[in-house]
Design a protein around this motif. Sequence first.
Motif, mmCIF file in Angstrom:
data_model
loop_
_atom_site.group_PDB
_atom_site.id
_atom_site.type_symbol
_atom_site.label_atom_id
_atom_site.label_comp_id
_atom_site.label_asym_id
_atom_site.label_seq_id
_atom_site.Cartn_x
_atom_site.Cartn_y
_atom_site.Cartn_z
ATOM 1 N N SER A 1 77.691 -24.736 39.758
ATOM 2 C CA SER A 1 77.945 -24.947 41.413
ATOM 3 C C SER A 1 77.385 -26.024 41.352
ATOM 4 C CB SER A 1 77.187 -23.447 42.510
ATOM 5 O OG SER A 1 76.073 -24.004 41.923
ATOM 6 N N ALA B 1 85.039 -27.829 34.033
ATOM 7 C CA ALA B 1 85.925 -26.868 35.930
ATOM 8 C C ALA B 1 87.561 -26.278 34.946
ATOM 9 C CB ALA B 1 86.757 -27.792 36.773
ATOM 10 N N HIS C 1 83.942 -31.832 50.351
ATOM 11 C CA HIS C 1 83.244 -30.543 51.081
ATOM 12 C C HIS C 1 81.965 -31.357 51.523
ATOM 13 C CE1 HIS C 1 84.239 -27.905 47.958
ATOM 14 N NE2 HIS C 1 83.960 -28.710 47.200
ATOM 15 N N SER D 1 92.229 -23.820 37.593
ATOM 16 C CA SER D 1 92.660 -23.883 38.838
ATOM 17 C C SER D 1 91.157 -24.808 39.851
ATOM 18 C CB SER D 1 92.313 -22.985 39.896
ATOM 19 O OG SER D 1 91.272 -22.349 39.518
ATOM 20 N N GLY D 2 91.029 -25.812 39.399
ATOM 21 C CA GLY D 2 89.878 -26.477 39.528
ATOM 22 C C GLY D 2 88.812 -26.043 40.529
ATOM 23 N N ARG D 3 88.535 -24.485 39.396
ATOM 24 C CA ARG D 3 87.519 -24.014 40.437
ATOM 25 C C ARG D 3 85.976 -24.807 39.023
ATOM 26 N NH1 ARG D 3 85.138 -20.815 43.600
ATOM 27 N NH2 ARG D 3 83.933 -18.736 42.854
ATOM 28 N N LEU D 4 84.934 -24.778 39.471
ATOM 29 C CA LEU D 4 84.030 -25.184 38.429
ATOM 30 C C LEU D 4 82.712 -24.086 38.126
ATOM 31 C CD1 LEU D 4 82.374 -27.365 40.732
ATOM 32 C CD2 LEU D 4 83.972 -28.390 38.949
ATOM 33 N N LYS E 1 81.747 -24.514 44.836
ATOM 34 C CA LYS E 1 82.078 -24.878 43.023
ATOM 35 C C LYS E 1 83.702 -24.813 42.835
ATOM 36 C CE LYS E 1 79.268 -20.477 42.689
ATOM 37 N NZ LYS E 1 79.247 -19.131 41.724
ATOM 38 N N SER E 2 83.733 -25.646 43.070
ATOM 39 C CA SER E 2 85.268 -25.789 43.722
ATOM 40 C C SER E 2 84.874 -27.684 43.896
ATOM 41 C CB SER E 2 86.509 -25.497 44.369
ATOM 42 O OG SER E 2 86.328 -26.044 45.438
#
Length: 149
Positions: free
Chosen positions: A93, A84, A128, A87-90, A123-124
């Motif tokens: 997915s 990741a 979820h 910013s925590g974005r993978l 994706k983060s």
Amino acid sequence: MKLILTADVPNLGAPGDIVEVKDGYGRNYLLPRQFAIVATRGAEKQVEQIRRAQKARQIRDLGHAQEVAGSLKELSVTVKAKAAGDSGRLFGSVTSAQIVDAVRAAGGPALDRHAVEIGEQIKSVGTHPVKVRLHPEVTADLQVAVVAA
């Protein structure tokens, strides 16, 4: 076009059903995704085998599906993503297969990856919501926590 379904297709049928669909739908969607095979005399003999295999994986009945849905709500499911950004974005997915493996690792039941419905791609990092279609009448809501590994 006459096809034999090999997977559950919403609004069309269950595995082993022989269906008549438009040529484009069969050729461009069902066949490439291996949701169906062309209905020939040899393939029609395999229908019973397809149904038996599906029954072994399928939830037995409505009561069993509701029981499994109750157990899924109590689970704490965590998926470890490979990488990741800051910013925590993978970088990729989370897939339904990863969710099924995480449910199994958390002590949950064995699920079919096709039963897992991910609304938007995950994706983060974070929690979820995911839906699991256990039976035509039973859908379980599952919260999946995604953490960076």
